[in-house]
Design a protein around this motif. Structure first.
Motif, PDB file in Angstrom:
ATOM      1  N   HIS A 142      15.123  89.092  36.016  1.00 10.20           N
ATOM      2  CA  HIS A 142      15.104  88.624  34.630  1.00 10.20           C
ATOM      3  C   HIS A 142      14.834  89.828  33.753  1.00 10.20           C
ATOM      4  CE1 HIS A 142      15.436  84.262  34.957  1.00 10.20           C
ATOM      5  NE2 HIS A 142      14.759  84.368  36.083  1.00 10.20           N
ATOM      6  N   ASP A 143      15.797  90.162  32.912  1.00  8.83           N
ATOM      7  CA  ASP A 143      15.708  91.381  32.111  1.00  8.83           C
ATOM      8  C   ASP A 143      15.443  92.557  33.054  1.00  8.83           C
ATOM      9  OD1 ASP A 143      16.170  90.000  29.724  1.00  8.83           O
ATOM     10  OD2 ASP A 143      14.056  89.539  29.475  1.00  8.83           O
ATOM     11  N   ALA A 144      14.424  93.338  32.777  1.00 10.94           N
ATOM     12  CA  ALA A 144      14.141  94.508  33.619  1.00 10.94           C
ATOM     13  C   ALA A 144      13.229  94.183  34.798  1.00 10.94           C
ATOM     14  CB  ALA A 144      13.491  95.598  32.770  1.00 10.94           C
ATOM     15  N   TRP A 145      12.828  92.912  34.906  1.00 14.71           N
ATOM     16  CA  TRP A 145      11.819  92.539  35.890  1.00 14.71           C
ATOM     17  C   TRP A 145      12.428  91.972  37.161  1.00 14.71           C
ATOM     18  CZ3 TRP A 145       7.130  94.274  34.744  1.00 14.71           C
ATOM     19  CH2 TRP A 145       6.836  94.531  33.407  1.00 14.71           C
ATOM     20  N   SER A 146      11.680  92.088  38.229  1.00 12.18           N
ATOM     21  CA  SER A 146      12.162  91.635  39.534  1.00 12.18           C
ATOM     22  C   SER A 146      11.106  90.780  40.216  1.00 12.18           C
ATOM     23  CB  SER A 146      12.478  92.854  40.415  1.00 12.18           C
ATOM     24  OG  SER A 146      12.823  92.466  41.724  1.00 12.18           O
ATOM     25  N   ALA A 147      11.557  89.791  40.977  1.00 17.20           N
ATOM     26  CA  ALA A 147      10.707  89.028  41.888  1.00 17.20           C
ATOM     27  C   ALA A 147      11.309  89.131  43.275  1.00 17.20           C
ATOM     28  CB  ALA A 147      10.620  87.565  41.451  1.00 17.20           C
ATOM     29  N   LEU A 148      10.461  89.386  44.260  1.00 20.81           N
ATOM     30  CA  LEU A 148      10.912  89.582  45.637  1.00 20.81           C
ATOM     31  C   LEU A 148      10.359  88.473  46.526  1.00 20.81           C
ATOM     32  CD1 LEU A 148      10.164  93.420  45.989  1.00 20.81           C
ATOM     33  CD2 LEU A 148      12.304  92.335  45.278  1.00 20.81           C
ATOM     34  N   VAL A 149      11.204  87.996  47.426  1.00 21.00           N
ATOM     35  CA  VAL A 149      10.780  87.014  48.421  1.00 21.00           C
ATOM     36  C   VAL A 149      10.844  87.691  49.784  1.00 21.00           C
ATOM     37  CG1 VAL A 149      11.234  84.762  49.471  1.00 21.00           C
ATOM     38  CG2 VAL A 149      11.689  85.120  47.020  1.00 21.00           C
ATOM     39  N   LEU A 150       9.703  87.823  50.434  1.00 23.38           N
ATOM     40  CA  LEU A 150       9.622  88.497  51.735  1.00 23.38           C
ATOM     41  C   LEU A 150       8.919  87.595  52.730  1.00 23.38           C
ATOM     42  CD1 LEU A 150       8.525  91.075  49.496  1.00 23.38           C
ATOM     43  CD2 LEU A 150       9.702  92.164  51.405  1.00 23.38           C
ATOM     44  N   ARG A 151       9.390  87.623  53.977  1.00 25.91           N
ATOM     45  CA  ARG A 151       8.808  86.787  55.024  1.00 25.91           C
ATOM     46  C   ARG A 151       8.164  87.667  56.098  1.00 25.91           C
ATOM     47  NH1 ARG A 151       9.615  81.380  56.009  1.00 25.91           N
ATOM     48  NH2 ARG A 151      11.359  81.423  54.522  1.00 25.91           N
ATOM     49  N   ARG A 152       6.966  87.296  56.496  1.00 23.22           N
ATOM     50  CA  ARG A 152       6.263  88.051  57.535  1.00 23.22           C
ATOM     51  C   ARG A 152       6.883  87.715  58.896  1.00 23.22           C
ATOM     52  NH1 ARG A 152       0.036  87.686  59.884  1.00 23.22           N
ATOM     53  NH2 ARG A 152       0.450  89.201  61.538  1.00 23.22           N
ATOM     54  N   MET A 153       7.472  88.715  59.530  1.00 24.18           N
ATOM     55  CA  MET A 153       8.141  88.512  60.821  1.00 24.18           C
ATOM     56  C   MET A 153       7.317  89.049  61.992  1.00 24.18           C
ATOM     57  SD  MET A 153      10.674  87.021  59.574  1.00 24.18           S
ATOM     58  CE  MET A 153      11.577  86.748  61.099  1.00 24.18           C
ATOM     59  N   GLY A 154       6.333  89.871  61.706  1.00 23.68           N
ATOM     60  CA  GLY A 154       5.549  90.450  62.795  1.00 23.68           C
ATOM     61  C   GLY A 154       4.145  90.792  62.359  1.00 23.68           C
ATOM     62  N   GLY A 205      10.601  84.232  37.418  1.00 25.54           N
ATOM     63  CA  GLY A 205      11.162  84.606  38.717  1.00 25.54           C
ATOM     64  C   GLY A 205      10.389  84.016  39.866  1.00 25.54           C
ATOM     65  N   CYS A 206       9.060  84.021  39.781  1.00 25.90           N
ATOM     66  CA  CYS A 206       8.230  83.443  40.843  1.00 25.90           C
ATOM     67  C   CYS A 206       8.485  81.936  40.981  1.00 25.90           C
ATOM     68  CB  CYS A 206       6.758  83.697  40.568  1.00 25.90           C
ATOM     69  SG  CYS A 206       6.216  85.392  40.813  1.00 25.90           S
ATOM     70  N   LEU A 207       8.557  81.241  39.850  1.00 24.01           N
ATOM     71  CA  LEU A 207       8.795  79.799  39.894  1.00 24.01           C
ATOM     72  C   LEU A 207      10.180  79.480  40.426  1.00 24.01           C
ATOM     73  CD1 LEU A 207       7.141  78.724  36.516  1.00 24.01           C
ATOM     74  CD2 LEU A 207       6.343  78.148  38.825  1.00 24.01           C
ATOM     75  N   GLU A 208      11.174  80.260  40.052  1.00 18.88           N
ATOM     76  CA  GLU A 208      12.532  80.030  40.564  1.00 18.88           C
ATOM     77  C   GLU A 208      12.593  80.299  42.066  1.00 18.88           C
ATOM     78  OE1 GLU A 208      15.198  80.974  36.561  1.00 18.88           O
ATOM     79  OE2 GLU A 208      15.024  82.485  38.142  1.00 18.88           O
ATOM     80  N   ALA A 209      11.923  81.347  42.517  1.00 16.25           N
ATOM     81  CA  ALA A 209      11.889  81.639  43.954  1.00 16.25           C
ATOM     82  C   ALA A 209      11.206  80.518  44.718  1.00 16.25           C
ATOM     83  CB  ALA A 209      11.165  82.963  44.192  1.00 16.25           C
ATOM     84  N   PHE A 210      10.111  80.020  44.180  1.00 15.92           N
ATOM     85  CA  PHE A 210       9.370  78.925  44.820  1.00 15.92           C
ATOM     86  C   PHE A 210      10.212  77.658  44.859  1.00 15.92           C
ATOM     87  CE2 PHE A 210       5.625  75.839  44.459  1.00 15.92           C
ATOM     88  CZ  PHE A 210       5.418  75.822  45.830  1.00 15.92           C
TER      89      PHE A 210
END
Length: 288
Positions: free
Chosen positions: A276-288, A135-140
């Motif tokens: 992926h399966d039961a796992w999650s990857a999150l992409v968050l951006r610092r806005m403040g 998930g991290c590699l796909e997000a990247f």
């Protein structure tokens, strides 16, 4: 692995297995426990937890936690053999966007049109096969279609695969940190193996001078566990430049809300989820 080493296996419907896994994550005495969760039989809705305790206390803690949930638990003795090397030899290479992660046993299967990452796991987490790492590699990979990241930090680097992926795709600075000294050694060996300008340090926390001196970072990977992700939310914010991105994983889908809330309350915006399966990857951006 010693003769007394065991593997704990729990099986049950997805909702039961996920609840049991969440209980393992929530137990502070099991914070360092190594386990995975995956779908074993789609037709019968059977999910499986594989846990590899390293102490007698972890064995008893895992058994007690799992006993509170409607899952079937078995304990199997691990043979006195190089079980990690044997298991890795049977793992296929992994493709995640432009990235192709493989071991020495797949040297001849490397495609010419990919960013090829040869990873030796040794005693460290992160071969690329786990849903969190994928998930991290796909997000990247998705982010790289639109922007570049000069400075990258990998918190809880394991094998170093994420920082090495950043270094191999143009990041000028790629730094990894881990509280586990063998992981840091393995990560530095993998960086050399891949001719990647990534460096890894043994440090507990993001305030270590060897980590801070390269900041603020444009991107922070943190593929760890939900409780430390929440605890590190302020530190990760301060390590990032304004507009910088955090890719977080090591959490179950059932833990998304808790982790997301910790970051949005500190000025982050959720941009993407990858499952992926039961796992999650999150992409968050610092806005403040």
């Amino acid at each position: 692995m010693s003769e007394s080493a065991v593997q704990i296996i729990a099986r049950g419907p997805r909702e039961n297995a996920e609840a049991a896994a969440a209980a393992i994550d929530a137990d502070p005495t099991l914070e360092g426990a190594t386990y995975s969760i995956l779908e074993e039989d789609e037709d019968r809705n059977i999910w499986r937890i594989d846990a590899f305790p390293t102490t007698a206390e972890e064995v008893e803690g895992l058994k007690a936690t799992l006993a509170d949930y409607p899952v079937t638990v078995t304990v199997e003795k691990l043979a006195d053999a190089d079980w990690l090397a044997m298991s890795l030899s049977g793992l296929p290479p992994v493709r995640a966007g432009r990235f192709f992660v493989y071991g020495a046993h797949d040297e001849g299967r490397v495609p010419p049109n990919a960013v090829n990452l040869k990873i030796d796991a040794g005693a460290a987490f992160g071969t690329g096969h786990h849903g969190t790492t994928v998930g991290c590699l796909e997000a990247f990979d998705d982010l790289l279609k639109r922007e570049r990241f000069e400075r990258v930090l990998d918190v809880g680097c394991g094998t170093g695969v994420l920082a090495i992926a950043a270094a191999r795709t143009g990041s000028r600075i790629a730094v990894g940190t881990d509280i586990d000294a063998p992981s840091v050694r393995i990560a530095n060996e993998n960086a050399a193996l891949n001719q990647a300008h990534a460096s890894f340090v043994h440090a507990s926390g993001l305030n270590d001078q060897r980590v801070r001196r390269h900041g603020p970072y444009d991107l922070v990977f943190a593929n760890i566990l939900a409780p430390p992700l929440v605890a590190l939310s302020q530190d990760i914010k301060m390590a990032l430049s304004l507009g910088g991105v955090a890719i977080l994983s090591g959490l179950l889908r059932t833990q998304e809300r808790r982790v997301t809330a910790a970051y949005t309350s500190r000025g982050f915006r959720l941009e993407k989820r990858i499952h992926h399966d039961a796992w999650s990857a999150l992409v968050l951006r610092r806005m403040g």
